[in-house]
Design an enzyme around this catalytic site. Structure first.
Site, short mmCIF file in Angstrom:
data_model
loop_
_atom_site.label_atom_id
_atom_site.label_comp_id
_atom_site.label_asym_id
_atom_site.label_seq_id
_atom_site.Cartn_x
_atom_site.Cartn_y
_atom_site.Cartn_z
CG ASP A 147 11.72 3.75 4.51
OD1 ASP A 147 12.41 3.77 5.57
OD2 ASP A 147 10.93 5.26 4.06
N GLY A 203 4.13 3.58 4.79
CA GLY A 203 5.65 2.84 5.93
C GLY A 203 5.65 1.26 5.66
CB SER A 227 5.47 2.08 -1.29
OG SER A 227 4.57 2.55 -2.73
N PRO A 278 1.21 -0.92 -0.05
CG PRO A 278 -0.59 -0.80 1.85
CD PRO A 278 1.14 -1.79 1.69
C1 MEV Z 1 9.81 6.15 7.78
O1 MEV Z 1 10.16 4.76 7.29
C2 MEV Z 1 10.81 6.23 8.92
C3 MEV Z 1 11.99 7.35 9.32
O2 MEV Z 1 12.30 8.09 10.25
C4 MEV Z 1 12.60 8.79 8.20
C5 MEV Z 1 13.21 8.90 7.41
O3 MEV Z 1 14.20 7.95 8.13
O4 MEV Z 1 13.29 8.99 6.21
C6 MEV Z 1 10.22 8.15 9.60
#
Ligand code: MEV
Length: 311
Positions: free
Chosen positions: A143, A96, A99, A92
């Site tokens: 990510d 988080g 994707s 999705p």
């Molecule tokens: C997003 O998956 C993780 C965060 O820590 C943002 C980032 O690390 O770029 C919220």
């Protein structure tokens, strides 16, 4: 021919990782983005299609994927090829689960395939990071790194130079139930909001980031062991710190509470927050029950995933 890349979950340390604290991320190997590569008529150039979004991009478009494709072709020293790349993703969007990083990684792999090359994980992660930074503010890079390496990682930005990236020992084996609130959330917006609050009054945020960093060190040790209750308690604590940081949401807190009531060892929101997903660490025998409890509590979708022991 197809290329693909997995989704991801942040197990511990999201947000603090933007501020040079460590974090731990894991790949979601069975929830993937896939790109199908098909030859196109001579002279037709590169087309990227995303049927699920009813979108079609050409190389010149001012779009993140077009920019990533241009950058990758430059890197590969490849002239625009006559190919059609079609994206299909089980992840999705804005949830988080990585994707964007998964689609970007699969795209870089597809263009490398067209060039007759295989790129290593570090080069792929760098290309995807550069394009994410152009379009999404100040991401930490965790990510794109976990997605490109496709293994559990320890990640820490450094004041200068490349981030520290280390593969992690996994004990367990561990079972996670993941639930999507169904509320889309922009990482850029949540990270930007937290940054503005931190700039206005850094001290309390710095204290919270340090507390998260201390937890991440403990999570690394617990992840390599086999005490589910101990690892779960650390994840619970991380959730409370994320609530304090103002990045959780009522729907996330409801799902976290539902997972704990259904017997999970621990549960937390995962990723940027304000929506998106949460995860629960569970004994394998109760995974289906916890997933059911999460759907009853309002989850739009659930997944059960496993973290295998490192050999
Ligand atoms: C997003 O998956 C993780 C965060 O820590 C943002 C980032 O690390 O770029 C919220």
């Amino acid at each position: 021919m197809q290329t693909s890349a997995p989704g991801k979950l942040i197990l511990c340390g999201e947000h603090a990782v933007v501020y040079q604290r460590p974090a731990i991320a894991i790949p979601l190997r069975d929830v993937r983005a896939t790109i199908t590569i098909a030859p196109a008529a001579p002279g037709s150039g590169l087309t990227v299609k995303a049927p699920e979004l009813r979108a079609v991009w050409r190389l010149q478009a001012q779009e993140p994927l077009s920019a990533l494709a241009s950058m990758t072709l430059d890197y590969l020293k490849l002239a625009e090829p006559d190919v059609e790349l079609t994206i299909a993703s089980a992840l999705p969007i804005a949830s988080g689960m990585g994707s964007g990083a998964a689609v970007g990684t699969a795209l870089v792999r597809a263009l490398a395939y067209v060039a007759g090359r295989t790129l290593d994980a570090a080069s792929i992660a760098e290309l995807v990071y550069t394009s994410e930074r152009a379009f999404h503010g100040t991401p930490s890079g965790i990510d794109n790194t976990v997605v490109a390496y496709e293994q559990p990682i320890w990640f820490q930005r450094q004041a200068a130079g490349p981030p520290l990236i280390a593969p992690l020992e996994v004990g367990g084996p561990w079972t996670l139930v993941v639930a999507d609130t169904g509320v889309a959330s922009s990482t850029h917006a949540v990270v930007g909001d937290l940054r503005a609050r931190w700039q206005a009054d850094p001290a309390p945020y710095e204290r919270s980031f340090d507390a998260v960093a201390a937890l991440v060190v403990q999570v690394r040790a617990a992840l390599g062991g086999s005490d589910g209750a101990a690892l779960g308690a650390l994840l619970n604590r991380n959730h409370e710190l994320l609530v304090e940081l103002g990045v959780s949401a009522a729907q996330l807190d409801t799902l976290v509470a539902a997972a704990r009531s259904a017997g999970a060892w621990g549960a937390k929101m995962s990723g940027a927050g304000w929506g998106g997903v949460m995860l629960a660490l569970v004994a394998p025998a109760i995974a289906a029950t916890v997933a059911e409890a999460l759907r009853t509590a309002g989850a739009a979708r659930t997944w059960i995933t496993h973290l295998e022991r490192t050999p």
